[in-house]
Structure formats: C-alpha cells, structure tokens
Design an enzyme around this catalytic site. Structure first.
Site, PDB file in Angstrom:
ATOM      1  N   PHE A 167       0.862  -1.181   0.000  1.00  0.00           N
ATOM      2  CA  PHE A 167       0.000   0.000   0.000  1.00  0.00           C
ATOM      3  C   PHE A 167       0.896   1.228   0.000  1.00  0.00           C
ATOM      4  CE2 PHE A 167      -2.396   3.524   1.712  1.00  0.00           C
ATOM      5  CZ  PHE A 167      -3.552   3.449   0.943  1.00  0.00           C
ATOM      6  N   ASP A 252       9.595   3.068   1.620  1.00  0.00           N
ATOM      7  CA  ASP A 252       8.393   3.824   1.947  1.00  0.00           C
ATOM      8  C   ASP A 252       8.172   3.740   3.455  1.00  0.00           C
ATOM      9  OD1 ASP A 252       5.859   4.777   2.450  1.00  0.00           O
ATOM     10  OD2 ASP A 252       4.908   3.773   0.748  1.00  0.00           O
ATOM     11  N   LYS A 281       2.663  11.387   6.814  1.00  0.00           N
ATOM     12  CA  LYS A 281       1.827  11.219   7.993  1.00  0.00           C
ATOM     13  C   LYS A 281       2.354  11.959   9.222  1.00  0.00           C
ATOM     14  CE  LYS A 281      -0.441   7.009   6.409  1.00  0.00           C
ATOM     15  NZ  LYS A 281      -1.660   7.694   5.970  1.00  0.00           N
TER      16      LYS A 281
END
Length: 431
Positions: A167, A252, A281
């Site tokens: 993801f 990531d 985030k």
C-alpha cells in the site's frame, strides 16, 4: 467600485484577519452528523459510527461527550497524540506570521527544516511534498529520471520492482501496481513499468531485476496488509541485490517511520540504509499534510527547476511543524516510550492467541491482530471495540490494526487491551 483596502486587516475588536462574523455551529447529534455526511459526501470511506469533536493525547471525545481511546492515531499521522502542546505552539506561532509563499520564493522556515530532516536521517537532500502518495509519486519520478540520466536505461523503458500486498497510496500510477482489487478495479488503463513480487522474498526481487530496473520500492513493514514484519535478513538482502545490480533501494516509511516502530526509521531494525526514504503522515504532526523524499545529491540531484514540485510543498507552516517534529523525535521521550510500551503491547497481545485470536504481528507500538473469522470479521471487531471505548481499524477480512499514539501511557494501553480481551470473551461466549 468596492473598497478592498482593509480586507484581512485587524478589525475594531483587534481580531487580525476577521472580516466575517463568527457563527457557532448548531448542536448536532452523532446521528445528525452521520446523516449529513452520508447525504453530501462521496462514499469513499466506510467509517465507524463515531463523530469525534475533541482530542487530547491518546483520547478523543465525541459530540455527545463519550470518550474513546484512540488506538489508530490516524494511521500513524497522530504519533504525537492529539492537541500536542509543542506542535500546537509551533503552528500557532507560524499562523501569526505567514503560512504560504509557494516555492516561487524562499521562506525562513524552509532551510532550517530541510537541514534538520536531512541530518536526522543521514542524507543530504530533501524534496518536500504534502501527502504520502505524493512522496511515493516523487520517488517513482526521481527513480525513473535517475535511471535514464545516470544508469543509462533507454528512454521510457524504466521498470521498478514492488512487493505484492503493498500500500503506497491511491493515485492512478500507484494503484497500477496494487494487488488490492478495491483500490485497483475500475480505474484502468494502468501505468506500465512495474513488476510485483511476493513480499519478504528477496530471491524473487533478484529474479525480477534486469537492465531496465531502476529501483526497488518497498515498505520496511507493510501496514495496510496487516502489519507484516519481514524476515530479519530480508532488507539486508534487498540492499545487497540493489548494490549488485546498480538499482536504487527506496523505502516507503510513510507509516512505519518517525517513531512508530520505536526507531526513527523502521529500516534501522535490520541495520539497512536505503538510497531514499519516503516520509509522510507523522511528519505533519497531525496538523497538516507534510511529506518528503529524502536522499543524497547523487539521487535527488537529477531533479532540476520546473521538473517536479507542489504549490504547498515546503510551505512555512509545514516547515515550522515539520522542524518541531524532528526536534521532538531527536530530543523527546517518544522513541523510548514506543520501545518500552511496545514490549508490553506485544506481550499482552500474544496472550490473546488461542483465545479468539489466530495470530499477532507487532513491532513497536504497531500491531496486526488476526481475529478468528469464525468469531467475527475485522469490521465487527472494530464496531464492538468502539462500543467499549476503543477505536481501531480493520483490514483484509478479520485483521485488526492497532497503532496507538506514542504518547499513550502504560495504564491507558493496558486499559485498551483489557477492553479487547472483554470483547473476545463476549464473542467466544456468544454474547
């Protein structure tokens, strides 16, 4: 002709920028809020029926005054908790100065922030964006350009190796190499140039690499897949393979980085240093979206003016908040708390195995819990936990993800896990 000379200036009451009267929002119930959202918003989410109005630390309060322990923390965006005083102070100070200039000009928050961020992770350059998906798109573009200009891959033939069940976001290019049918189906035609192999299988990565390969893009820990922690030798092997084949290793760390696993980078657990990190985030402190690609000059140096950017990327407010995030990670107690409570977290969750839980995977304050599907789906488990005062999120069938803020206390963590145990007991008893 209207007179706009004083618009946005201090009014008679001394309220800077006030040009419109303030109106209190009418008091609405949770049901009212949910009905409005259902009627007027696109149904791209299926949220739990909880309408949050306030938050402090690891706790949030709904519009009726009910309190919940937030054990999701905005998928790690709220690593430092709700209403963090250091982050709010940094944001408030900057709000009174300037919030956006665009990168058409320098601003006095930009240089200190990118300097601090690059030093924190041991790299030379930062390319700031906003969302995590934008950071990933940046990584893809930079890797391709590096491949053409540095490695010598023929134009338009670059390939990137990715992992199945990944993801990395939901843009058109990113979902082109997703294996999740919900994210992918119905959005073609898909962007070419990606080769997907099973996660955790370094040999499969090696087999997928050829002369056109410019990068391997992987999550050090797969979050959306259910907090999948790879074998300890996986990332070191990927590093070796990338070195042997002159391929960039891009990590990531949008969810896994910035304290979630008890380290600034999840890659640290296996002693690996990738060529580039992708952060997001928590980098915005839960106040605004902030993301970045961080790498050395030999990688990010391929980007020239006009080739990539964002109006909001590197804005002064982002710089002020992002710099504070770096300071908090390097000077504050957050990493130590995540490591210490991570041991409590893991031990308590393991006690549930065989008592309604099939298996558990955890690292730091991050866990994937596989509930016995004969008892409940992940969504049902989350709904029951919410009724018991704990907020978490399901993924892929009967798996529940838990990622409480790094500021959570041991007492509150145990309280939340006690509620988890109660829900499991009720399910097993058929209640």
């Amino acid at each position: 002709m209207s007179n706009t000379q004083n618009l946005g200036q201090a009014g008679d009451a001394g309220n800077p920028g006030a040009t419109l009267p303030e109106h209190d929002t009418p008091a609405l119930s949770s049901a009212d809020h949910i009905a409005l959202a259902q009627e007027h918003s696109a149904h791209n989410y299926a949220p739990l029926p909880v309408v949050i109005a306030e938050g402090r630390g690891a706790w949030v309060t709904d519009v009726e005054g009910e309190r919940y322990l937030d054990c999701l923390a905005g998928y790690s965006a709220m690593n430092f908790g709700h209403h963090n005083p250091d982050l709010l102070a940094a944001a408030h100070r900057q709000l009174d100065r300037v919030t956006l200039t665009s990168r058409a000009f320098y601003n006095d928050r930009f240089g200190p922030w990118v300097d601090a961020l690059s030093r924190m992770v041991g790299k030379e350059k930062v390319l700031p964006m906003n969302t995590g998906a934008e950071a990933v798109e940046t990584g893809i573009k930079v890797a391709r350009k590096w491949g053409y200009e540095v490695k010598g891959v023929p134009e338009n033939q670059a390939t990137i190796v990715v992992a199945g069940a990944n993801f990395h976001g939901r843009t058109t290019t990113i979902i082109s190499f997703s294996s999740d049918p919900e994210a992918r189906t119905g959005f073609g035609p898909y962007t070419p140039g990606f080769r997907s192999v099973p996660y955790g299988d370094a040999a499969a990565i090696e087999a997928a690499i050829d002369d056109t390969t410019v990068a391997v893009l992987i999550e050090p820990v797969q979050g959306e897949a259910g907090v999948i922690v790879p074998p300890l030798d996986y990332l070191p092997r990927v590093r070796e393979i990338c070195d042997d084949n002159r391929v960039l290793f891009i990590a990531d760390e949008v969810q896994s980085g910035l304290g979630r696993t008890g380290t600034i980078r999840a890659c640290e657990h296996s002693g690996v240093v990738p060529d580039a990190y992708l952060f997001g985030k928590a980098l915005g402190g839960g106040i605004l979206p902030v993301s970045a690609m961080v790498a050395n000059e030999d990688v990010l140096g391929v980007i020239q003016p006009g080739q990539h950017g964002s109006t909001f990327g590197g804005n002064p407010l982002a710089g002020a908040v992002g710099h504070t995030v770096v300071r908090m990670l390097t000077e504050g107690p957050y990493l130590e708390n995540a490591r210490k409570l991570g041991e409590v977290f893991s031990r308590r969750l393991e006690e549930f195995v065989g008592k309604g839980v099939v298996s558990v995977r955890s690292i730091g304050l991050w866990a994937g819990v596989d509930v016995d599907p004969a008892l409940a789906s992940g969504k049902e488990m989350c709904e029951r936990l919410a009724r018991n005062g704990v907020l978490v999120k399901d993924t892929h069938g009967s798996t529940v993800r838990m990622s409480p803020p790094l500021v959570i206390s041991e007492e509150d963590l145990n309280w939340g896990l006690d509620r988890f145990a109660e829900v499991l007991e009720d399910l097993r008893a058929g209640r």
